[in-house]
Motif scaffolding. Structure first.
Motif, PDB file in Angstrom:
ATOM      1  N   ALA A  32      25.866  14.973 -27.607  1.00 47.41           N
ATOM      2  CA  ALA A  32      25.241  13.668 -27.796  1.00 47.41           C
ATOM      3  C   ALA A  32      26.138  12.532 -27.310  1.00 47.41           C
ATOM      4  O   ALA A  32      25.666  11.420 -27.092  1.00 47.41           O
ATOM      5  N   GLY A  33      27.413  12.800 -27.121  1.00 50.23           N
ATOM      6  CA  GLY A  33      28.340  11.784 -26.622  1.00 50.23           C
ATOM      7  C   GLY A  33      29.760  12.083 -27.038  1.00 50.23           C
ATOM      8  O   GLY A  33      30.018  12.341 -28.211  1.00 50.23           O
ATOM      9  N   HIS A  34      30.656  12.084 -26.054  1.00 49.92           N
ATOM     10  CA  HIS A  34      32.065  12.369 -26.333  1.00 49.92           C
ATOM     11  C   HIS A  34      32.971  11.574 -25.396  1.00 49.92           C
ATOM     12  O   HIS A  34      32.524  11.083 -24.363  1.00 49.92           O
ATOM     13  N   ILE A  35      34.222  11.480 -25.760  1.00 50.12           N
ATOM     14  CA  ILE A  35      35.219  10.808 -24.937  1.00 50.12           C
ATOM     15  C   ILE A  35      35.428  11.657 -23.681  1.00 50.12           C
ATOM     16  O   ILE A  35      35.563  12.878 -23.780  1.00 50.12           O
ATOM     17  N   PRO A  36      35.439  11.042 -22.492  1.00 46.60           N
ATOM     18  CA  PRO A  36      35.634  11.812 -21.256  1.00 46.60           C
ATOM     19  C   PRO A  36      36.915  12.648 -21.283  1.00 46.60           C
ATOM     20  O   PRO A  36      37.934  12.229 -21.837  1.00 46.60           O
ATOM     21  N   ASP A  37      36.854  13.820 -20.677  1.00 40.81           N
ATOM     22  CA  ASP A  37      37.993  14.732 -20.509  1.00 40.81           C
ATOM     23  C   ASP A  37      38.565  15.282 -21.815  1.00 40.81           C
ATOM     24  O   ASP A  37      39.712  15.718 -21.859  1.00 40.81           O
ATOM     25  N   VAL A  62      39.846  14.492 -32.954  1.00 42.66           N
ATOM     26  CA  VAL A  62      38.711  13.577 -33.034  1.00 42.66           C
ATOM     27  C   VAL A  62      37.526  14.290 -33.679  1.00 42.66           C
ATOM     28  O   VAL A  62      37.283  15.468 -33.405  1.00 42.66           O
ATOM     29  N   CYS A  63      36.784  13.567 -34.528  1.00 41.82           N
ATOM     30  CA  CYS A  63      35.507  14.060 -35.052  1.00 41.82           C
ATOM     31  C   CYS A  63      34.572  12.872 -35.219  1.00 41.82           C
ATOM     32  O   CYS A  63      34.769  11.837 -34.599  1.00 41.82           O
ATOM     33  N   ARG A  64      33.572  13.004 -36.042  1.00 39.39           N
ATOM     34  CA  ARG A  64      32.600  11.926 -36.214  1.00 39.39           C
ATOM     35  C   ARG A  64      33.200  10.733 -36.967  1.00 39.39           C
ATOM     36  O   ARG A  64      33.072   9.599 -36.547  1.00 39.39           O
ATOM     37  N   SER A  65      33.867  11.010 -38.099  1.00 44.33           N
ATOM     38  CA  SER A  65      34.360   9.906 -38.925  1.00 44.33           C
ATOM     39  C   SER A  65      35.838  10.006 -39.289  1.00 44.33           C
ATOM     40  O   SER A  65      36.394   9.071 -39.848  1.00 44.33           O
ATOM     41  N   GLY A  66      36.475  11.122 -39.008  1.00 48.02           N
ATOM     42  CA  GLY A  66      37.894  11.295 -39.310  1.00 48.02           C
ATOM     43  C   GLY A  66      38.190  12.360 -40.345  1.00 48.02           C
ATOM     44  O   GLY A  66      39.343  12.739 -40.527  1.00 48.02           O
ATOM     45  N   GLY A  67      37.174  12.871 -41.027  1.00 52.51           N
ATOM     46  CA  GLY A  67      37.381  13.884 -42.065  1.00 52.51           C
ATOM     47  C   GLY A  67      37.717  15.262 -41.523  1.00 52.51           C
ATOM     48  O   GLY A  67      38.724  15.864 -41.888  1.00 52.51           O
ATOM     49  N   ARG A  68      36.865  15.756 -40.640  1.00 54.59           N
ATOM     50  CA  ARG A  68      37.110  17.080 -40.060  1.00 54.59           C
ATOM     51  C   ARG A  68      38.359  17.076 -39.186  1.00 54.59           C
ATOM     52  O   ARG A  68      39.123  18.045 -39.181  1.00 54.59           O
ATOM     53  N   SER A  69      38.569  15.985 -38.452  1.00 55.13           N
ATOM     54  CA  SER A  69      39.774  15.917 -37.620  1.00 55.13           C
ATOM     55  C   SER A  69      41.015  15.859 -38.505  1.00 55.13           C
ATOM     56  O   SER A  69      42.073  16.377 -38.129  1.00 55.13           O
ATOM     57  N   GLY A  88      38.632   7.049 -38.284  1.00 55.33           N
ATOM     58  CA  GLY A  88      37.325   6.457 -38.003  1.00 55.33           C
ATOM     59  C   GLY A  88      36.466   7.276 -37.069  1.00 55.33           C
ATOM     60  O   GLY A  88      35.262   7.062 -36.982  1.00 55.33           O
ATOM     61  N   GLY A  89      37.074   8.209 -36.347  1.00 57.21           N
ATOM     62  CA  GLY A  89      36.342   9.099 -35.458  1.00 57.21           C
ATOM     63  C   GLY A  89      35.469   8.387 -34.442  1.00 57.21           C
ATOM     64  O   GLY A  89      35.710   7.232 -34.078  1.00 57.21           O
ATOM     65  N   MET A  90      34.444   9.089 -33.991  1.00 61.66           N
ATOM     66  CA  MET A  90      33.549   8.540 -32.973  1.00 61.66           C
ATOM     67  C   MET A  90      32.724   7.366 -33.499  1.00 61.66           C
ATOM     68  O   MET A  90      32.240   6.549 -32.711  1.00 61.66           O
ATOM     69  N   LEU A  91      32.591   7.250 -34.813  1.00 62.20           N
ATOM     70  CA  LEU A  91      31.897   6.076 -35.372  1.00 62.20           C
ATOM     71  C   LEU A  91      32.646   4.795 -35.053  1.00 62.20           C
ATOM     72  O   LEU A  91      32.043   3.722 -34.961  1.00 62.20           O
ATOM     73  N   SER A  92      33.969   4.886 -34.862  1.00 62.81           N
ATOM     74  CA  SER A  92      34.791   3.715 -34.547  1.00 62.81           C
ATOM     75  C   SER A  92      35.057   3.565 -33.051  1.00 62.81           C
ATOM     76  O   SER A  92      35.655   2.589 -32.634  1.00 62.81           O
TER      77      SER A  92
END
Length: 98
Positions: A32-37, A62-69, A88-92
């Protein structure tokens, strides 16, 4: 646990720095969307794929909000890796996504 903000990661990437980013989200989240590379290793598979990582390289998780990462960071640190959690993960994340 070492932490870095999404904004700091974005600035470092924009300045041309090569970072070793690992996204531990599930496949559908990454699609659905990720940081390149970024390297994708779902959290549930991390223990089976640590052999793919180099203990001489620093990694940013990196994860969605920082918990899993955060869980991934703790796990890899306990196995001798230099790891930092992106808070903050990808939400930030406000940078480029693929």
């Amino acid at each position: 646990m070492k932490e870095i903000s999404a904004i700091e990661v974005q600035k470092r990437l924009e300045n041309g720095e090569k970072l070793n980013l690992i996204d531990v989200r599930e496949v559908d989240e990454v699609n659905a969307g990720h940081i390149p590379d970024i390297m994708h290793i779902p959290l549930g598979l991390l223990e089976f794929r640590t052999h793919e990582l180099d203990k001489c390289k620093p990694y940013i998780m990196v994860c969605r909000s920082g918990g899993r990462s955060g869980q991934a960071t703790h796990y890899l640190q306990s196995h001798g890796f230099d790891v930092t959690n992106m808070t903050g993960g990808m939400l930030s994340w406000e940078g480029k996504v693929e």
